[in-house]
Design an enzyme around this catalytic site. Sequence first.
Site, PDB file in Angstrom:
ATOM      1  N   HIS A 146       9.483   5.053  13.583  1.00 21.73           N
ATOM      2  CA  HIS A 146      10.070   3.706  13.663  1.00 21.73           C
ATOM      3  C   HIS A 146      11.198   3.535  12.647  1.00 21.73           C
ATOM      4  O   HIS A 146      11.421   4.381  11.774  1.00 21.73           O
ATOM      5  CB  HIS A 146       8.991   2.635  13.424  1.00 21.73           C
ATOM      6  CG  HIS A 146       8.330   2.709  12.063  1.00 21.73           C
ATOM      7  ND1 HIS A 146       8.938   2.306  10.908  1.00 21.73           N
ATOM      8  CD2 HIS A 146       7.087   3.128  11.710  1.00 21.73           C
ATOM      9  CE1 HIS A 146       8.121   2.463   9.882  1.00 21.73           C
ATOM     10  NE2 HIS A 146       6.983   2.974  10.353  1.00 21.73           N
ATOM     11  N   CYS A 160       3.816   7.031   8.463  1.00 22.18           N
ATOM     12  CA  CYS A 160       4.698   7.045   9.627  1.00 22.18           C
ATOM     13  C   CYS A 160       5.958   7.867   9.345  1.00 22.18           C
ATOM     14  O   CYS A 160       6.232   8.250   8.209  1.00 22.18           O
ATOM     15  CB  CYS A 160       5.084   5.623  10.020  1.00 22.18           C
ATOM     16  SG  CYS A 160       3.685   4.645  10.622  1.00 22.18           S
TER      17      CYS A 160
END
Length: 406
Positions: free
Chosen positions: A326, A344
């Site tokens: 992301h 992430c």
Amino acid sequence: MSRIRRHTLLRRPARNAVVVGTAVLAAALTACSGGSGGSGDAKGGADISGAKKAEISVNLTGQQAKAGEPVKVTLAGGKLQQVTVTDGKGGTLAGKIAADGRTWTSDRNAAPGTTYAVEAKDDKGSTAKAGFATAAADKVNKLTLVPGKNSTVGVAQPLSIVFDHPVKNKAAVEKQLKVTTSNNTEGSWGWMEDYSGKTRVDWRPKEYWKSGTKVTLNADLNGVDSGSGWFVRDYTTNVTIGKNQVVKVDLDNHRLKVYRDGAVVKDIPVSGGTPGGDKRSWRGKAVLMAKEGTINMNSETVGLGDAYNKMVDYSMRLTWSGMYAHAAPWNSQYFGNTNHSSGCIGMSDANAKELYGMAQPGDPFEITGDETKGPQAVNNGYGEWNLGWEQWQKKSALNGAATSGA
């Protein structure tokens, strides 16, 4: 078993007799007699001397017949020519006549809560009709199929089924799951407990799909007992394999590269999970599960205390446990040089936007790096690619044997 007496009108041309009932089939009554012999008139009549009645029986009778077994029609004498079994919705049960012509057996089981009409014809042209209904299911099992109908997905996307209730009769269920492909792709089913705790089975190719492959899954489960509930309908989904696209993430060198047909089409500086603890990223082969866009990410939901709670753009889910690729503009100083996230794979807004536009659900993310947690579990998203082919085959309920799409 009931019997129907044949009535004959003398000196009239004979007609085919049709008897409607649950267990009796009248023999054909028409017969030609020529010359001066026989008992008919000059035009020919019914010679009934020596004619015998033929009878059929159906193994399921009444209005509360037991579901979950094949329908069997048996002829007492002569040979069956055709048998049709139709349900109340107009569907039919396919079946086969035995070599001796005496019996017909459906390929599939009678489903619960269903009304059936049986029509049988013998080799002399006579017809009989019968009917029965099965008892309703005391508990119904349903399922969710991924991908959905008419989806286009990446080359690593498995076919995945999650069941509402536990499946105890795994082999019986797996026998009714048929995968067909446009290029005879080899693959196998594998059973597991889903991350949600429910029973799940996935079909994975031996290797990544070939771009352009057409895939159909038919789950012919109507009438199958899962062991904790009946299936009362069939399911199907059709899938097309999209671009041959692989995302390779090198967390030691902090780069994400997109390969299309083997050539690099995008090279992005990234930052992965912080080494040394629970914030490390997973490594291995993950599959892009969904493009979720802008979502709220709260570290408390993944067991990381109150480290963060923010809206995050261009979010692409890789695991159920919360690993995404992301946009992470707050981490810009670490892109390309340091792993400093909560697990992430973060990148700039511009790069995340471009990657989001290129990515397909089902794209493989091949993640490497020494300072990572290790491969994700098979059920944590689609982690089956972290098993070797023989390991995966052993997860099939059918003796660990692979199946091939025809």
